[in-house]
Design an enzyme around this catalytic site. Sequence first.
Site, PDB file in Angstrom:
ATOM      1  N   TYR A 122      -6.739  -8.386  11.924  1.00 49.84           N
ATOM      2  CA  TYR A 122      -5.397  -8.136  12.419  1.00 49.84           C
ATOM      3  C   TYR A 122      -5.247  -8.711  13.827  1.00 49.84           C
ATOM      4  CZ  TYR A 122      -4.455  -4.991   8.507  1.00 49.84           C
ATOM      5  OH  TYR A 122      -4.254  -4.474   7.254  1.00 49.84           O
ATOM      6  N   ASN A 176     -12.665  -0.913  -0.777  1.00 49.94           N
ATOM      7  CA  ASN A 176     -11.958  -1.505   0.361  1.00 49.94           C
ATOM      8  C   ASN A 176     -12.599  -1.029   1.654  1.00 49.94           C
ATOM      9  OD1 ASN A 176      -9.424  -2.544   1.914  1.00 49.94           O
ATOM     10  ND2 ASN A 176      -9.572  -0.382   2.489  1.00 49.94           N
ATOM     11  N   GLU A 177     -12.826  -1.948   2.567  1.00 47.94           N
ATOM     12  CA  GLU A 177     -13.362  -1.619   3.894  1.00 47.94           C
ATOM     13  C   GLU A 177     -14.472  -0.566   3.803  1.00 47.94           C
ATOM     14  OE1 GLU A 177     -10.354  -0.821   6.836  1.00 47.94           O
ATOM     15  OE2 GLU A 177      -9.448  -2.799   6.614  1.00 47.94           O
ATOM     16  N   GLU A 179      -6.366  -8.825   3.974  1.00 55.15           N
ATOM     17  CA  GLU A 179      -5.560  -8.093   4.955  1.00 55.15           C
ATOM     18  C   GLU A 179      -5.523  -8.918   6.232  1.00 55.15           C
ATOM     19  OE1 GLU A 179      -6.088  -3.898   5.709  1.00 55.15           O
ATOM     20  OE2 GLU A 179      -6.703  -3.518   3.634  1.00 55.15           O
ATOM     21  N   GLN A 233       2.160  -5.931   5.743  1.00 48.78           N
ATOM     22  CA  GLN A 233       2.347  -5.677   4.329  1.00 48.78           C
ATOM     23  C   GLN A 233       3.733  -6.165   3.893  1.00 48.78           C
ATOM     24  OE1 GLN A 233       1.315  -1.693   3.124  1.00 48.78           O
ATOM     25  NE2 GLN A 233      -0.620  -1.757   4.198  1.00 48.78           N
ATOM     26  N   GLU A 249       0.839  -1.198   0.000  1.00 49.61           N
ATOM     27  CA  GLU A 249       0.000   0.000   0.000  1.00 49.61           C
ATOM     28  C   GLU A 249       0.874   1.249   0.000  1.00 49.61           C
ATOM     29  OE1 GLU A 249      -3.861   1.863   2.417  1.00 49.61           O
ATOM     30  OE2 GLU A 249      -2.868   0.049   3.131  1.00 49.61           O
TER      31      GLU A 249
END
Length: 520
Positions: free
Chosen positions: A263, A196-197, A320, A369, A49
Amino acid sequence: MSIIRLSALAAGLAAAFAFPPAAAEVGVTIESAKPGPVISKYVYGQFAEHLGAGVYGGLWVGPESAIPNTRGWRNDVVAALKALLVPVVRWPGGCFADQYHWRDGIGARAGRPVRINTNWGGVDESNAVGTHEFFELVEQIGADAYVNGNLGSGTVQEMAEWVEYLTAGGNSSLAALRASNGHPAPYKVAFFGVGNEAWGCGGNMPVEQYAREYSRYASFLHPAPGSAMQFIAAGGHDDDTSWTDYLSSRVRGRLDGVSFHYYTSPGPDRNGKYGATGFDEDRWIWTLQQTQRMEGFISANVAKLDQHDKQNKLAFVVDEWGTWYDAEEGSRSGFLVQQNSLRDAVVAALNFNIFHAHAERVRMTSIAQMVNVLQAMIRTDGASMVLTPTYHAFKMYVPFQDASSVPVRLANNPSYAFGGVSMPAVSASAARGKDGKLYLALVNTNPREAAEVAVDVDGASAASASGTVLTAGAMDAHNTFAAPDVVKPAPFAATARGGKLAMKLPAKSIVVVAVQAATP
């Protein structure tokens, strides 16, 4: 009872207390005659990103840089990623994707507009890295492309024209524009994300609104004939299954997969921190226990897909995932720089084993990432580069890319417990690789005790095993620019005893071996 017998009994008791019985072996049975679904190579995908030094500096230095590079991409990092056999790279975000306008990143770099990256640090975005540069990167690495489109602040027309610019041939004006910018042939795009999101930085939408938006956008996204592009909807996160449920049952138009984000964080310590290093065993077990929640999250979402998609067409895309700690002291706000320790490698391996167990639906993931940000493969500082423990975990698991999963049964698997938290001590996964070999991955989550494992191969007699082990002396052992090899794989071998492999997994370790077996 005679005095002699009492003395013998006392001696026996004393010996028992002085030498406690060895822990029972964990039984691992590989059902090699029952091949399961293929573990897609895309499960080992990466994410780059426009965030901190995730792209600029870490990957891109520009053609004029004194750091050795090929058309702007630094040679050392590209070589390391190529050796990792990275299958797919997601770009340009993340949250950044929903503020990215693709036309800003084409044409002569000197004439591209400078924007403010409001999501990540409020820094200038030069747009030096755009469509053509990204595809140059994936070509150098040998990866496929996962492009994430801007639904949040963009328009249907903008996204539709990007798809045309990427894939069109013939007399299309956008194909001609692409050719004038240096690439006459259409690009190969494996995956295209529509936003995204959307529940957060992508627009703060309820799922019903996003489903309507996705259906509207999908009506106008038309890759050129012959393109294998798959469309991914922006899905949910953590324990929220409503996005998978609603999108898989209500979306109109082409849909190939639903994304998911999770996460791993250990929870704050007594100082309110999520430290990447300097943690105690309490934070070790909390982190591993938290990452194990991925199993339940995937199972719950796959159940929704199974309910609405009986033909198993839709993929569950964990695009992610990884660890998220407090940023490194002294690093720039919003750059998400964190150290990477042995704990992170163990987290990665536990997730790999979970993904393998759900290979039928989990067909692509992207760790967050690739370079310098969150759970990175690589860290850079100027011209210096260091490989992280997570990089080594990915490298060890390369044989599982496009391998056929094989069921594994565990018996007598003890709990690893500390501070009121417990979890299975050993995690396992097996597969038949593309090379025909039988591979076994094992993780010992206990940071204090080794695990004795006896491996049996159904229908065959195990002879030996060889591969690598990743461990270190400290739970937070990590590689630095001054000491780059503190955590690195070492050779590992095991021999058979009565047709079973006797393996001793060191404390806090990952072991991946090829198992040699013969039919009795």
